[in-house]
Design a protein around this motif. Structure first.
Motif, mmCIF file in Angstrom:
data_model
loop_
_atom_site.group_PDB
_atom_site.id
_atom_site.type_symbol
_atom_site.label_atom_id
_atom_site.label_comp_id
_atom_site.label_asym_id
_atom_site.label_seq_id
_atom_site.Cartn_x
_atom_site.Cartn_y
_atom_site.Cartn_z
ATOM 1 N N UNK A 91 31.776 45.279 34.211
ATOM 2 C CA UNK A 91 33.221 45.419 34.226
ATOM 3 C C UNK A 91 33.561 46.886 34.406
ATOM 4 N N UNK A 92 34.607 47.119 35.157
ATOM 5 C CA UNK A 92 34.984 48.501 35.437
ATOM 6 C C UNK A 92 36.441 48.548 35.852
ATOM 7 N N UNK A 93 36.987 49.745 35.838
ATOM 8 C CA UNK A 93 38.361 49.944 36.261
ATOM 9 C C UNK A 93 38.509 50.059 37.770
ATOM 10 N N UNK A 94 37.409 50.315 38.486
ATOM 11 C CA UNK A 94 37.451 50.452 39.939
ATOM 12 C C UNK A 94 36.327 49.610 40.525
ATOM 13 N N UNK A 95 36.626 48.890 41.588
ATOM 14 C CA UNK A 95 35.659 47.925 42.107
ATOM 15 C C UNK A 95 35.269 48.134 43.553
ATOM 16 N N UNK A 96 35.733 49.177 44.164
ATOM 17 C CA UNK A 96 35.290 49.486 45.510
ATOM 18 C C UNK A 96 35.945 48.661 46.592
ATOM 19 N N UNK A 97 35.359 48.782 47.772
ATOM 20 C CA UNK A 97 35.944 48.185 48.972
ATOM 21 C C UNK A 97 35.982 46.664 48.943
ATOM 22 N N UNK A 98 34.945 46.040 48.426
ATOM 23 C CA UNK A 98 34.893 44.567 48.461
ATOM 24 C C UNK A 98 36.069 43.977 47.693
ATOM 25 N N UNK A 99 36.345 44.494 46.510
ATOM 26 C CA UNK A 99 37.467 43.979 45.715
ATOM 27 C C UNK A 99 38.790 44.298 46.405
ATOM 28 N N UNK A 100 38.937 45.523 46.899
ATOM 29 C CA UNK A 100 40.178 45.930 47.583
ATOM 30 C C UNK A 100 40.448 45.059 48.815
ATOM 31 N N UNK A 120 39.564 36.861 42.010
ATOM 32 C CA UNK A 120 39.428 37.219 43.419
ATOM 33 C C UNK A 120 37.997 36.886 43.810
ATOM 34 N N UNK A 121 37.799 36.322 45.011
ATOM 35 C CA UNK A 121 36.458 35.968 45.474
ATOM 36 C C UNK A 121 36.235 36.482 46.888
ATOM 37 N N UNK A 122 35.027 36.954 47.106
ATOM 38 C CA UNK A 122 34.612 37.377 48.448
ATOM 39 C C UNK A 122 33.103 37.224 48.534
ATOM 40 N N UNK A 123 32.643 36.482 49.534
ATOM 41 C CA UNK A 123 31.211 36.260 49.744
ATOM 42 C C UNK A 123 30.580 35.771 48.437
ATOM 43 N N UNK A 124 29.609 36.517 47.906
ATOM 44 C CA UNK A 124 28.918 36.080 46.689
ATOM 45 C C UNK A 124 29.429 36.798 45.438
ATOM 46 N N UNK A 125 30.676 37.288 45.464
ATOM 47 C CA UNK A 125 31.238 38.019 44.324
ATOM 48 C C UNK A 125 32.521 37.363 43.837
ATOM 49 N N UNK A 126 32.725 37.472 42.532
ATOM 50 C CA UNK A 126 33.977 37.035 41.922
ATOM 51 C C UNK A 126 34.393 38.121 40.929
ATOM 52 N N UNK A 127 35.668 38.479 40.958
ATOM 53 C CA UNK A 127 36.242 39.397 39.985
ATOM 54 C C UNK A 127 37.257 38.594 39.195
ATOM 55 N N UNK A 128 37.250 38.751 37.878
ATOM 56 C CA UNK A 128 38.074 37.897 37.020
ATOM 57 C C UNK A 128 38.698 38.719 35.898
ATOM 58 N N UNK A 129 39.952 38.415 35.591
ATOM 59 C CA UNK A 129 40.661 39.029 34.471
ATOM 60 C C UNK A 129 40.364 38.189 33.232
ATOM 61 N N UNK A 130 39.784 38.825 32.212
ATOM 62 C CA UNK A 130 39.360 38.092 31.018
ATOM 63 C C UNK A 130 39.819 38.783 29.736
ATOM 64 N N UNK A 131 39.828 38.013 28.675
ATOM 65 C CA UNK A 131 40.119 38.497 27.328
ATOM 66 C C UNK A 131 38.824 38.409 26.525
ATOM 67 N N UNK A 132 38.493 39.459 25.802
ATOM 68 C CA UNK A 132 37.272 39.470 24.994
ATOM 69 C C UNK A 132 37.547 38.995 23.575
#
Length: 171
Positions: A91-100, A120-132
């Protein structure tokens, strides 16, 4: 015990430092204890150190490890999509070109800008907003679990009010 590795979720939950997960901290900003040992007070703390605080065992023992943070994590969680299901990468605050490329050039990289569960999904990646949850902190950090187990053992031997952890942070 010497310095523990950087674990921002634990720092946020326990002390309110780098609290990206949005936890209600257990023991933020108290400074060093007034009755701290001379060994602790004699330490030459560097100018870059900050956030001196402490927590007593009874406060740690009362943590509800099933409780969730009051808001979603500021860091968007990244997964690799596999045939066996999503595999957590980080997890990070910046995700690079693929996320953008998926979220949009002007998308806000803070997870707290989006509703929980946004993906958000692209190819073999998923970015998700979660609560811990508080328990997520222990599952991710076996050294923290060992530290708390040691504190519990000391409290059983010397009494709950005689065990505390003093901490500070570097920049």
């Amino acid at each position: 015990m010497d310095a523990l590795p950087r674990h921002y979720d634990a720092f946020g939950l326990l002390f309110g430092v780098r609290n990206y997960a949005g936890f209600e901290p257990v023991s933020p900003g108290r400074g060093l204890p007034e009755d701290a040992s001379t060994e602790l007070l004699d330490l030459r703390l560097a100018d870059s150190e900050h956030g001196h605080t402490w927590v007593a065992w009874p406060q740690l023992a009362r943590i509800d490890w099933s409780a969730q943070a009051p808001r979603v994590d500021d860091r968007i969680h990244e997964y690799k999509l596999t045939s066996k299901g999503p595999r957590f990468i980080g997890k990070a605050g910046h995700h690079g070109r693929a996320w953008r490329a998926v979220a949009g050039e002007h998308a806000d990289p803070r997870g707290s800008s989006y509703p929980e569960g946004t993906e958000w999904r692209a190819a073999d990646r998923m970015w998700r907003v979660e609560r811990l949850s508080h328990g997520d902190v222990l599952r991710a950090d076996p050294l923290l679990r060992a530290l708390l187990d040691t504190m519990r053992d000391l409290a059983e031997r010397y009494g709950d009010d005689n065990v505390r952890l003093a901490v500070w942070f570097d920049s």
